[in-house]
Design an enzyme around this catalytic site. Structure first.
Site, PDB file in Angstrom:
ATOM      1  N   TYR A 142       0.862  -1.174   0.000  1.00 14.22           N
ATOM      2  CA  TYR A 142       0.000   0.000   0.000  1.00 14.22           C
ATOM      3  C   TYR A 142       0.901   1.228   0.000  1.00 14.22           C
ATOM      4  CZ  TYR A 142      -3.319   3.484   1.824  1.00 14.22           C
ATOM      5  OH  TYR A 142      -4.094   4.600   2.021  1.00 14.22           O
ATOM      6  N   ASP A 237       9.365   2.665  -0.753  1.00  9.36           N
ATOM      7  CA  ASP A 237       8.402   3.383   0.071  1.00  9.36           C
ATOM      8  C   ASP A 237       8.750   3.075   1.523  1.00  9.36           C
ATOM      9  OD1 ASP A 237       6.288   4.135   1.637  1.00  9.36           O
ATOM     10  OD2 ASP A 237       4.735   3.391   0.291  1.00  9.36           O
ATOM     11  N   LYS A 265       5.528  10.071   8.048  1.00 12.30           N
ATOM     12  CA  LYS A 265       5.299   9.661   9.436  1.00 12.30           C
ATOM     13  C   LYS A 265       6.309  10.251  10.434  1.00 12.30           C
ATOM     14  CE  LYS A 265       2.609   5.612   8.127  1.00 12.30           C
ATOM     15  NZ  LYS A 265       1.209   5.730   8.461  1.00 12.30           N
TER      16      LYS A 265
HETATM   17  N1  HOZ Z   1      -2.741   4.342   6.197  1.00 19.29           N
HETATM   18  C1  HOZ Z   1      -2.807   3.926   7.560  1.00 19.29           C
HETATM   19  C2  HOZ Z   1      -2.668   2.470   7.708  1.00 19.29           C
HETATM   20  N2  HOZ Z   1      -1.559   1.879   7.103  1.00 19.29           N
HETATM   21  C3  HOZ Z   1      -4.093   4.331   8.200  1.00 19.29           C
HETATM   22  C4  HOZ Z   1      -4.036   5.718   8.645  1.00 19.29           C
HETATM   23  C5  HOZ Z   1      -5.169   6.146   9.564  1.00 19.29           C
HETATM   24  O1  HOZ Z   1      -6.249   5.594   9.494  1.00 19.29           O
HETATM   25  O2  HOZ Z   1      -4.947   7.041  10.356  1.00 19.29           O
END
Ligand code: HOZ
Length: 425
Positions: A142, A237, A265
């Site tokens: 992802y 990534d 992040k």
């Molecule tokens: N993209 C995040 C999980 N891999 C989720 C981010 C969120 O829901 O805060």
């Protein structure tokens, strides 16, 4: 009805599904999501005053724990100087210098506002640089909600059963070749079969959005060789793994150096940030130097830069990685031991402060294996833990995170909680 429940009912009237990011809705694990009123150290406090030991860590950024005083101080200092300039600011230069210093692949870097922007812009840059359109991604990886990357995607897309999102024209999706992770022969085949050539491979070097998966021996090295041989850009990534599995991320751990890296992040210290960087030769294709356009009103935002710089310097000074590895391995081996006592088939892949629980007889090497694990058992454990004050990610396909604020006693508490959960299966 408790306060979380009331807020959720209210939210659903004005926010689609009541949440601003789908996994937070708890659809996969069932029940009503809790609302958080405060986060401190390794704990969240809900609006109903439940104190939860947190293994989500805001999905990765909170490596120092929540509300670290040094990061808070950096943000308040920046706040006194203004919240957004719309001109270059000194902190952006310091941030760029830090990233160039820390991340092996980065010679130049551009800040943006999220991991999604970082991967989206990396792909555009790779296409602009190579003059080719097709890209390779791996099933279950992802890379944020970028059109061409939401094909067989992990995280929320997978949790809700639409790894191929609606709203993406088939013509876009055709530019993305999706291959199984950990299968070098499939990559070789794709290169030899794609006459028009391939612009880039984008990969989470340790996929962390369909659980947590590790590369087989020589896999990342193989991707590197194939990209070099075929003049394709290798994009790591490292939004999740960067600065978390060692300061320089997976590229530093493995010595496999990509051409571009997408980051996010931790480099925002809890504020919204992304960045992408790599070889100068490629980065110089970005506007205003080159023909690839990319921009952002809030890119390099002074609050986010201050928080991120403080977060990175704290990592450099405190180097929490040995401590995190100890906590992670104690937790993973402890959970495995308990599962064995109860004859529960379980895999706990773990590196440093990242781990996940696959209820599966055999090790998980790719997306198919991850899907074959027993999500129902994960959901049962999730509910048991939540009731008993331990918050795991609300989906079997997300990765758990540990912070430097977690202590040995927190790991013990978690193991007791897991024992209770397994006993109730
Ligand atoms: N993209 C995040 C999980 N891999 C989720 C981010 C969120 O829901 O805060």
């Amino acid at each position: 009805m408790n306060q979380s429940h009331e807020l959720f009912e209210r939210a659903k009237k004005t926010i689609p599904g009541g949440v601003n990011s789908p996994v937070r809705a708890f659809r996969s694990v069932g029940g009503t999501p809790f609302f958080t009123k405060q986060a401190q150290g390794c704990h969240l406090t809900t609006v109903d005053d439940q104190k939860l030991l947190d293994y989500v860590c805001t999905w990765g950024p909170a490596i120092h724990g929540h509300d670290h005083p040094i990061i808070r101080e950096a943000i308040s200092g920046a706040l006194n100087r203004g919240t957004s300039f719309g001109t270059p600011g000194p902190d952006e230069v310091e941030m760029a210098e830090l990233l160039v210093d820390i991340v092996p692949s980065v010679e130049k870097v551009r800040m943006c506002n999220s991991g999604t922007e970082a991967t989206m812009s990396s792909i555009r840059l790779a296409r602009g640089f190579t003059g080719k359109s097709k890209i390779i991604k791996f099933a279950g990886c992802y890379h944020g909600h970028v059109d061409s990357l939401l094909v067989k995607a992990g995280s929320g897309a997978l949790t809700f059963g639409n790894p191929d999102s609606a709203g993406i024209p088939e013509s876009f999706a055709k530019e993305t070749i999706v291959l199984p992770y950990n299968d070098l022969a499939a990559v070789e085949h794709a290169f030899s079969e794609t006459e028009e050539g391939i612009a880039a491979i984008i990969v989470e070097p340790y996929p962390a959005n369909c659980g947590f998966i590790l590369p087989g021996q020589g896999y990342l090295e193989g991707l590197r060789k194939l990209c070099t041989a075929n003049k394709a850009v290798l994009i790591f990534d490292e939004v999740m793994t960067g600065f978390r599995l060692g300061l320089g991320g997976v590229q530093e751990r493995t010595g496999v150096i990509p051409d571009l890296s997408a980051m996010g992040k931790i480099i925002g210290g809890g504020l919204p940030v992304g960045a992408f960087g790599g070889k100068s030769e490629i980065m110089n294709f970005l506007a205003p130097l080159g023909p690839v356009y990319q921009a952002g009103t809030l890119s390099g935002n002074p609050l986010a830069m201050a928080a991120g710089i403080a977060s990175l310097k704290l990592l450099q000074e405190s180097s929490p990685y040995n401590h995190l590895e100890e906590l992670g391995s104690t937790l993973a081996s402890g959970i495995l031991g308990i599962a064995q006592e109860y004859s529960i088939p379980l895999q706990v892949p773990q590196v440093g402060s990242m781990y996940c629980l696959f209820f599966s007889e055999k090790p998980v090497a790719n997306f198919e294996d991850a899907l074959a694990s027993n999500g129902e058992l994960f959901n049962k454990l999730f509910q048991h833990c939540l009731k008993n004050g331990v918050y795991l990610p609300p989906s079997a396909y997300e990765t758990c995170f540990i912070s430097a604020a977690h202590k040995d006693s927190d790991i013990e508490k978690t193991l007791d909680c897991v024992r209770g959960g397994f006993a109730s299966f």
